[in-house]
Design a protein around this motif. Structure first.
Motif, mmCIF file in Angstrom:
data_model
loop_
_atom_site.group_PDB
_atom_site.id
_atom_site.type_symbol
_atom_site.label_atom_id
_atom_site.label_comp_id
_atom_site.label_asym_id
_atom_site.label_seq_id
_atom_site.Cartn_x
_atom_site.Cartn_y
_atom_site.Cartn_z
ATOM 1 N N LEU A 250 0.842 -1.194 0.000
ATOM 2 C CA LEU A 250 0.000 0.000 0.000
ATOM 3 C C LEU A 250 0.878 1.245 0.000
ATOM 4 C CD1 LEU A 250 -2.901 -0.914 2.473
ATOM 5 C CD2 LEU A 250 -2.763 -1.224 0.008
ATOM 6 N N LEU A 253 2.394 1.649 -3.390
ATOM 7 C CA LEU A 253 1.470 2.214 -4.379
ATOM 8 C C LEU A 253 1.331 3.718 -4.180
ATOM 9 C CD1 LEU A 253 -1.295 -0.568 -4.447
ATOM 10 C CD2 LEU A 253 0.273 0.050 -6.305
ATOM 11 N N ILE A 278 0.342 -8.132 -2.783
ATOM 12 C CA ILE A 278 -1.115 -8.189 -2.881
ATOM 13 C C ILE A 278 -1.497 -8.234 -4.358
ATOM 14 C CG2 ILE A 278 -1.484 -6.958 -0.715
ATOM 15 C CD1 ILE A 278 -2.016 -4.417 -2.280
ATOM 16 N N ASP A 279 -2.700 -8.692 -4.644
ATOM 17 C CA ASP A 279 -3.122 -8.871 -6.041
ATOM 18 C C ASP A 279 -3.015 -7.591 -6.850
ATOM 19 O OD1 ASP A 279 -3.619 -11.516 -5.702
ATOM 20 O OD2 ASP A 279 -5.759 -11.260 -5.267
ATOM 21 N N PHE A 280 -3.231 -6.454 -6.193
ATOM 22 C CA PHE A 280 -3.214 -5.214 -6.929
ATOM 23 C C PHE A 280 -1.805 -4.772 -7.316
ATOM 24 C CE2 PHE A 280 -7.110 -5.164 -4.403
ATOM 25 C CZ PHE A 280 -8.038 -5.020 -5.425
ATOM 26 N N ALA A 282 0.399 -6.395 -8.962
ATOM 27 C CA ALA A 282 0.662 -6.768 -10.351
ATOM 28 C C ALA A 282 -0.125 -5.899 -11.318
ATOM 29 C CB ALA A 282 0.317 -8.236 -10.571
ATOM 30 N N ALA A 283 -1.215 -5.314 -10.837
ATOM 31 C CA ALA A 283 -2.093 -4.538 -11.706
ATOM 32 C C ALA A 283 -1.814 -3.046 -11.631
ATOM 33 C CB ALA A 283 -3.549 -4.811 -11.334
ATOM 34 N N ALA A 284 -0.776 -2.679 -10.922
ATOM 35 C CA ALA A 284 -0.496 -1.253 -10.726
ATOM 36 C C ALA A 284 -0.030 -0.566 -11.999
ATOM 37 C CB ALA A 284 0.561 -1.080 -9.643
ATOM 38 N N ALA A 285 -0.069 0.745 -11.961
ATOM 39 C CA ALA A 285 0.334 1.564 -13.099
ATOM 40 C C ALA A 285 1.675 1.089 -13.651
ATOM 41 C CB ALA A 285 0.416 3.024 -12.675
#
Lengths: 334, 334
Positions: A250, A253, A278-280, A282-285
């Motif tokens: 967090l 990010l 966390i899963d997010f 890998a999906a970050a900008a």
DNA sequence: CGGAAGCACTGAATCGGTTCAAAGACGGCC
DNA sequence: GGCCGTCTTTGAACCGATTCAGTGCTTCCG
């Protein structure tokens, strides 16, 4: 009569004694088939629902388990919670989720409440191991620490080797050529933060030409990360570290957002490594490199240790330690 | 004596009756100062902790409240949970968080457990409004629906106008030139999904040259979104819609990942609009356009309605509806 | 001085299941 | 017929806090 028929009314209706109704509910194999059916019919007709507090009062303990986390909004903890819930539900237990917001006062008041509820046990990622956890234990409520090692003489714990995690992150950054590394996270009183820093620090100490500095935050969330990122960016391009290692994803990010917003490029200007995967992440900008922890497994194992402690006659406290794994993505690619 | 001193032992030690100890705990203003102090001293010395099940048994209801959500791993629900928890804690209530995974069986078993616990009330985002919710109400347990409108005659509810949300998304996509729009989400039995689709559908119906198709998913998580994205990509470039409107942000993030992985560019090849505007939407690889809901407020309001229902003598069910807001980011920029 | 009112405290009844010793029913066997 | 064992059911004691009618004491007032 209104909302709440009790076991006596069921007994009356089925033409049996209360003891028999109770047996139908708890040890149906003791009751003859036709009787059992009559009781079930009576229960259905009256819409009877067992009063759990009465049951608890007699039996002495509840069918719940407390899970105390730093921040429910952090996907790391919800993943752990999933693991705990799965295991608990399999054993007919409900989970009471408590959120401390890294505030010792909230932690204390939640623990008091759980003690009053006579929960079967408490899984906790403690803020400070003050007397209140010991008090729970004295009262016979088992406590399992997670994401933190405990005292083998006192309690079980499930942790991930955070020192190793810190080493992995720092080693990776140094190997990819970074010489000025900024650690971002806090408060340092949290064992996780402390140890992740220690691990990185130990690796850096072995390299004369590498410098590690610390920027402490007041919490481990996106907002705290953003604030830290703003401070880094404000200090000017010359003062920038070449890499940032964050105490969790967090924060990472948040740092990423702040740096990008300030016109800096990741990883070109600054590399970032997070923690938790966390899963997010890998999906970050910019997909985030991160130190992965077995989140659900952490929860499952913690719940299992707790159940073991409540059922085993002779219980020996165990300290389970998992190994973290570094996942390299764009945010720290050279 | 061991782990659990009771109120009688406290009374003995303080040299008062059990009634007085109880009064010190519950209505201290009735007890004289010096007596109160003696009792407090005895409590501290013995480490007495009130047995909540005994209290509950006598009083008839507990100091807890059930919160039943589709998926704790979805940040939308954790944000709602935060709101609920804040309000509940302010009133001395604990929250029992239950996860249904969109599975009616799990929902039913959780509701049974909450009924046995005699919770003060239940906040639920229901899967199917079958008889079990009515059964709770009949037993005198108030139920508040959230993220879904209820029957004003039966229950309170807090919702966001999902039809409007769907309209906002579709209008935006049409205005930016998209003519083939794909709705992705499911199962359609979920009211939220249904209404978001309806809103979009209504807008599309007013435009002869715009086409709206539906791809249903089995759930509203990242994995389901990824699967849907894979199917879209597999269908070939010619079959691709020019825009995708997803039932929530997790699905949108999944679709985004799958499309990117297949070599498609967002928003150039396909635009994406999500729903919920979770914090991670802004931090995504391509910052996600999304329909924002007032998440924490939803939770706070739901908890307040529940508390009102338990305290008011004459309660009138209220249906609160918030307005959603479209946040446009890169994923649907032209 | 008698009576009323106020205050602090008492203690037994109560909430609704669970548990277990004991009673009852029945069949089999000598 | 008498005895024993098995299976089923009974019903009262119990868990621990809350509540409220009631006791004992003091003070106030006419």
């Amino acid at each position: 009569m209104a909302g709440a028929p009790n076991i006596r009314e069921v007994a009356l209706r089925a033409g049996v004694s209360v003891g028999t109704v109770s047996n139908v509910l708890n040890r149906p194999e003791l009751v003859a088939e036709p009787t059992r059916e009559r009781v079930h019919a009576a229960i259905a007709e009256l819409g009877f629902v067992r009063n759990d507090s009465a049951r608890q009062l007699r039996v002495g303990r509840s069918r719940t388990l407390g899970l105390v986390v730093l921040d429910v909004a952090n996907p790391f903890f919800t993943d752990v919670a999933r693991g705990v819930e799965d295991t608990a539900n399999q054993h007919g237990l409900a989970v009471i989720l408590c959120n401390t917001d890294e505030d010792p006062l909230k932690e204390a008041s939640h623990l008091d409440l759980l003690a009053e509820m006579r929960v079967q046990g408490v899984l906790i990622n403690p803020i400070d191991t003050d007397g209140r956890i010991a008090a729970l234990r004295d009262r016979g409520i088992p406590v399992v620490l997670f994401d933190r090692r405990g005292d083998p003489a006192l309690e079980c714990s499930v942790a991930v080797d955070d020192v190793l995690g810190g080493r992995l992150a720092a080693t990776h950054l140094i190997e990819t050529g970074h010489r000025t590394i900024q650690f971002v996270g806090g408060p340092l009183t949290l064992q996780q933060v402390q140890e992740r820093y220690e691990g990185a620090s130990a690796v850096v100490a072995a390299h004369d030409d590498v410098e590690l500095t610390v920027l402490t935050t007041t919490g481990l969330n996106v907002a705290a990360g953003r604030a830290a990122g703003d401070r880094l960016a404000a200090a000017g391009r010359d003062a920038l570290p070449s890499a940032v290692f964050c105490a969790n994803d967090l924060v990472a990010l948040g740092v990423l957002q702040a740096l990008t917003h300030a016109g800096l490029r990741v990883p070109h200007d600054v590399a970032i490594v997070g923690y938790d995967d966390i899963d997010f992440a890998a999906a970050a900008a910019v997909p985030l490199s991160s130190v992965r922890q077995p989140r659900q497994q952490l929860g499952r194992t913690a719940a299992e240790l707790l159940l073991a402690e409540t059922t085993e006659a002779e219980h020996e406290h165990r300290q389970v330690v998992f190994e973290p794994e570094l996942i390299v993505r764009d945010s720290s690619a050279r």
